[in-house]
Each structure stands twice: as structure tokens, then as C-alpha cells.
Design a protein around this motif. Structure first.
Motif, short mmCIF file in Angstrom:
data_model
loop_
_atom_site.label_atom_id
_atom_site.label_comp_id
_atom_site.label_asym_id
_atom_site.label_seq_id
_atom_site.Cartn_x
_atom_site.Cartn_y
_atom_site.Cartn_z
N GLU A 72 12.01 0.01 -20.52
CA GLU A 72 12.60 0.67 -19.39
C GLU A 72 11.30 1.14 -18.60
O GLU A 72 10.08 1.69 -18.69
N ILE A 73 12.14 0.35 -17.13
CA ILE A 73 11.44 1.54 -15.83
C ILE A 73 12.97 2.96 -16.00
O ILE A 73 13.89 2.61 -15.67
N LEU A 74 12.27 4.15 -15.73
CA LEU A 74 13.09 5.20 -16.12
C LEU A 74 13.26 5.57 -14.26
O LEU A 74 14.78 5.69 -14.21
N ASP A 75 12.32 5.63 -13.72
CA ASP A 75 11.98 5.98 -12.18
C ASP A 75 10.72 5.68 -11.66
O ASP A 75 10.36 5.09 -12.02
N VAL A 76 11.42 5.52 -10.12
CA VAL A 76 9.88 4.97 -9.14
C VAL A 76 10.46 6.15 -8.15
O VAL A 76 11.06 5.85 -7.61
N ASN A 77 9.00 7.11 -8.32
CA ASN A 77 8.96 8.06 -7.38
C ASN A 77 8.71 7.80 -6.15
O ASN A 77 7.21 7.27 -6.64
N LEU A 78 8.57 8.88 -5.29
CA LEU A 78 7.83 8.24 -3.92
C LEU A 78 7.21 9.80 -4.04
O LEU A 78 7.59 10.96 -3.62
N ASN A 117 0.70 -1.78 0.04
CA ASN A 117 -0.22 0.72 0.19
C ASN A 117 0.41 1.19 0.43
O ASN A 117 0.37 2.22 1.02
N VAL A 118 1.92 1.03 -1.08
CA VAL A 118 2.53 2.87 -1.23
C VAL A 118 2.34 2.79 -2.76
O VAL A 118 2.28 2.49 -3.30
N LEU A 119 2.08 4.32 -2.32
CA LEU A 119 1.35 4.81 -3.82
C LEU A 119 3.29 5.60 -4.61
O LEU A 119 4.24 6.09 -3.82
N VAL A 120 3.49 4.90 -5.44
CA VAL A 120 4.55 5.55 -6.36
C VAL A 120 3.79 5.52 -7.68
O VAL A 120 3.56 5.99 -8.56
N GLN A 121 5.09 6.29 -8.01
CA GLN A 121 5.26 6.91 -9.67
C GLN A 121 6.38 6.73 -10.90
O GLN A 121 7.08 6.57 -10.25
N VAL A 122 5.69 5.65 -11.35
CA VAL A 122 6.89 4.78 -12.15
C VAL A 122 6.96 5.63 -14.29
O VAL A 122 5.56 5.76 -13.94
N GLU A 123 8.24 5.73 -14.12
CA GLU A 123 8.09 6.39 -15.35
C GLU A 123 8.47 5.24 -16.90
O GLU A 123 9.70 4.83 -15.90
N LEU A 153 7.26 -2.71 -1.48
CA LEU A 153 8.36 -1.60 -2.25
C LEU A 153 9.81 -1.88 -2.88
O LEU A 153 10.46 -1.04 -3.31
N ASP A 154 10.50 -2.61 -1.36
CA ASP A 154 10.93 -3.02 -1.64
C ASP A 154 11.87 -4.11 -2.55
O ASP A 154 12.76 -3.66 -3.41
N GLU A 155 10.78 -4.89 -3.03
CA GLU A 155 10.84 -5.60 -4.89
C GLU A 155 11.59 -4.84 -5.46
O GLU A 155 11.76 -4.37 -6.57
N VAL A 156 10.57 -3.67 -5.66
CA VAL A 156 10.20 -3.14 -6.86
C VAL A 156 11.54 -2.21 -7.21
O VAL A 156 11.95 -1.99 -8.64
N GLN A 157 12.38 -1.59 -5.78
CA GLN A 157 12.89 -0.95 -5.53
C GLN A 157 14.43 -1.72 -6.04
O GLN A 157 15.41 -1.53 -6.87
N SER A 158 14.43 -2.86 -5.41
CA SER A 158 16.33 -4.29 -5.82
C SER A 158 15.35 -4.65 -7.11
O SER A 158 16.83 -5.16 -7.55
N ASN A 159 14.71 -5.30 -7.55
CA ASN A 159 13.93 -5.94 -8.32
C ASN A 159 14.02 -5.81 -10.11
O ASN A 159 12.86 -6.21 -10.55
N ARG A 160 14.31 -4.31 -10.26
CA ARG A 160 13.68 -3.24 -11.46
C ARG A 160 13.67 -3.81 -12.34
O ARG A 160 13.11 -4.00 -13.59
N THR A 219 6.30 9.62 2.29
CA THR A 219 6.90 7.97 2.43
C THR A 219 8.41 8.18 2.17
O THR A 219 8.89 7.41 2.85
N ARG A 220 8.90 9.41 1.34
CA ARG A 220 10.49 9.63 1.61
C ARG A 220 11.01 9.66 2.67
O ARG A 220 11.38 8.63 3.96
N ASP A 221 9.87 10.52 4.16
CA ASP A 221 10.25 11.04 5.15
C ASP A 221 10.45 9.62 6.07
O ASP A 221 10.83 9.72 6.71
N ALA A 222 9.21 8.40 6.08
CA ALA A 222 9.52 7.73 6.46
C ALA A 222 10.56 6.64 6.53
O ALA A 222 10.73 5.75 7.05
N MET A 223 10.71 6.21 5.26
CA MET A 223 12.09 5.72 4.44
C MET A 223 13.16 6.16 5.71
O MET A 223 13.90 5.13 5.33
N LEU A 224 13.10 7.72 5.18
CA LEU A 224 14.48 8.02 5.79
C LEU A 224 14.88 7.67 7.25
O LEU A 224 15.67 7.29 7.67
#
Length: 297
Positions: free
Chosen positions: A170-176, A90-96, A137-144, A180-185
């Protein structure tokens, strides 16, 4: 026959010849098609698909067959698209994304789909949302790379009826979003602190283990030295005991007398000690020692 009639006949004959020649030229022009290497032509006859012309010289029936579509077979790139997706956690991401494709069968492309670029973009957006929804989310980031492969395979299955080959996705970028970025930080900082604490605890534990090992080693060395010293004393005692057993009491008295003489010599060798006080029995000890020495000789 008058001159006017003769000229009229000649002009009429030449006009027919000119018209026939013009018709032949137009027929050749319409019947011969030279197709460039990067294109394919779709030919229709009376509004229906007749054939697809490949690169090189091709011949069609003039005035009946018509080149209706000229389709480029070069690889194309869709404009970079951005779509929102929700991951499994349930994390909203923007995929390019960006997709490369080329047309293999123009007859399918021109007759089965009106706007192929828009159709592919819509298909890719739906597949991206579906695939990301299966992953955290971790799988999206690591298994692109794995995600890209899944998207490409799914797009190829969808666009197969359009005569298209998807060459690369190609997946150019995955933006949060910022929250969500603050929580991940915060999570990242907490994980770093946890690892630092574990490292410090392991270092302290290792230091205690090393100190214990050092103390144990020192104790073992001391015990070993004492054991060696005890063995030496036991050996010396055994030698003395054996000497007494072999030579009797006189050997023991002889050793004692030698030690007394040696001790008195050391006392007398000291500075400012010319006067030496001896016990009454010291003279007897000297006599015994000298007597034993003479007897030994």
C-alpha cells in the motif's frame, strides 16, 4: 543374606525402573510435537535441516532431532515506512508505504535471511524509488493503484528466495515539499482561470451565434411574409386582369365605381360631417355606378 542386603537390592532395582520410566517419559515428551495451526516448526538433526513440522501431531527422534525454530505463518504487517524519491520530472516526493506478507517456507526464511522485516523494508524502499523515477508527478498522483501493483510484483520477485509471499502493498500517502505545493497551487489557479476564460469566450461566441440565428430567422420570416403578400397581390391582380379579359372595360369601371361609393359612404358616416364636398366628376361616377348596378340586375 541379611536384611540390609535385601533392602539395598530392592532399592537398586526400583531406581533402575524409575530411571527407565523417566527416560521413557522424557523420550515421549521430546519425540511428540503438537504444532499450532498458526505455526510451523523447523527441525534440525546434528545442526542440519531435517524437516518442517506442520500443524497437528508430529513425531521426531528424541535426543537427536531438535526443534530449532518456531515460525509464525500468520500474515504480518511491516511498520509504515517513509522514503524520499524523485519523479521523472525532477520533483522530490516523500512516499509512505506499508507491506503485508506471510511466510510460506520457513526453512528458507530462517536459513537465507537474518532479519526478514528489515530486508523487505529495504527492498520496498529501493523498488519505490526506482518505480517513481519512471513516472511524472501527475502520473504518481493519478495512477496510484497501478504503481502499487508494480511495486508488489517487483517485491514478490525479490523476496521469492526467502520463502515469503507479499500479500499486499500500500502507498499510504505521497507528500510534497512546501515549495512544490505552492508551485502546484499557482499552476492550478492558472489552469482554473484559463478554463474560466475559455468558458466565458465560448459563452460570448454562443450568444453571438444565437443572435445571428435569431436575426436570420426574423429576416427569413419577413421575407416569407412579403413573398406571401406579393403572391396574394399577384393573385388579385390576375383575378382582376382575368375579369377585365372576360367582361371587358365595364367590369373594371364597375369595380372602381363601387370603391368610390364605399369611400364616400365612410366619409359621410363620420361625426359632424353632414356637409360633403364632392368633385365635379363625382356625380358622373355615381351615375355610372348606379347604371352598372341596374345593368347588373
Amino acid at each position: 543374606m541379611s536384611l540390609e542386603q535385601i533392602l539395598t537390592g530392592l532399592l537398586g532395582g526400583n531406581l533402575v525402573t524409575l530411571l527407565i520410566a523417566l527416560l521413557i517419559i522424557i523420550s515421549i515428551f521430546l519425540g511428540v510435537r503438537i504444532v499450532p495451526q498458526s505455526e510451523k516448526y523447523v527441525v534440525e538433526r546434528f545442526g542440519r535441516l531435517k524437516s518442517v513440522l506442520g500443524p497437528g501431531i508430529n513425531f521426531i527422534v528424541p535426543f537427536i532431532d531438535v526443534v530449532r525454530h518456531k515460525v509464525s505463518i500468520l500474515e504480518r504487517q511491516l511498520p509504515t515506512a517513509s522514503q524520499d524519491a524523485i519523479t521523472k520530472d525532477n520533483v522530490l516526493v516523500q512516499v509512505e508505504t506499508s507491506v503485508f506478507y506471510r511466510i510460506l517456507e520457513p526453512e528458507k526464511t530462517v536459513y537465507r535471511i537474518r532479519d526478514v522485516d528489515a530486508a523487505i523494508a529495504t527492498t520496498v524502499a529501493g523498488i519505490v524509488r526506482a518505480e517513481i523515477g519512471k513516472m511524472e508527478l501527475d502520473e504518481v498522483q493519478s495512477n496510484r493503484s497501478s504503481l502499487i501493483g508494480q511495486i508488489q510484483n517487483a517485491v514478490e520477485d525479490q523476496v521469492d528466495n526467502w520463502g515469503i509471499e507479499v500479500t499486499r502493498a500500500e502507498i499510504l500517502d505521497v507528500n510534497l515539499d512546501q515549495a512544490t505545493r505552492d508551485a502546484m497551487l499557482q499552476q492550478l489557479n492558472a489552469e482554473r482561470e484559463r478554463r474560466a476564460q475559455v468558458t466565458r469566450a465560448e459563452g460570448a461566441k454562443r450568444a453571438v451565434e444565437l443572435n445571428a440565428d435569431a436575426e436570420l430567422y426574423a429576416a427569413e420570416q419577413i421575407a416569407k411574409a412579403r413573398r406571401i403578400e406579393a403572391d396574394a397581390e399577384a393573385y388579385a391582380t390576375g383575378v382582376v386582369a382575368q375579369a377585365i379579359a372576360d367582361n371587358g372595360l365595364e367590369a373594371a369601371q364597375y369595380q372602381v365605381a363601387l370603391k368610390q361609393v364605399d369611400a364616400l359612404a365612410k366619409v359621410g358616416a363620420g361625426a359632424g360631417k353632414q356637409t360633403i364636398l364632392l368633385p365635379a366628376d363625382a356625380i358622373d361616377a355615381f351615375k355610372n355606378a348606379f347604371g352598372m348596378l341596374k345593368g347588373g340586375k
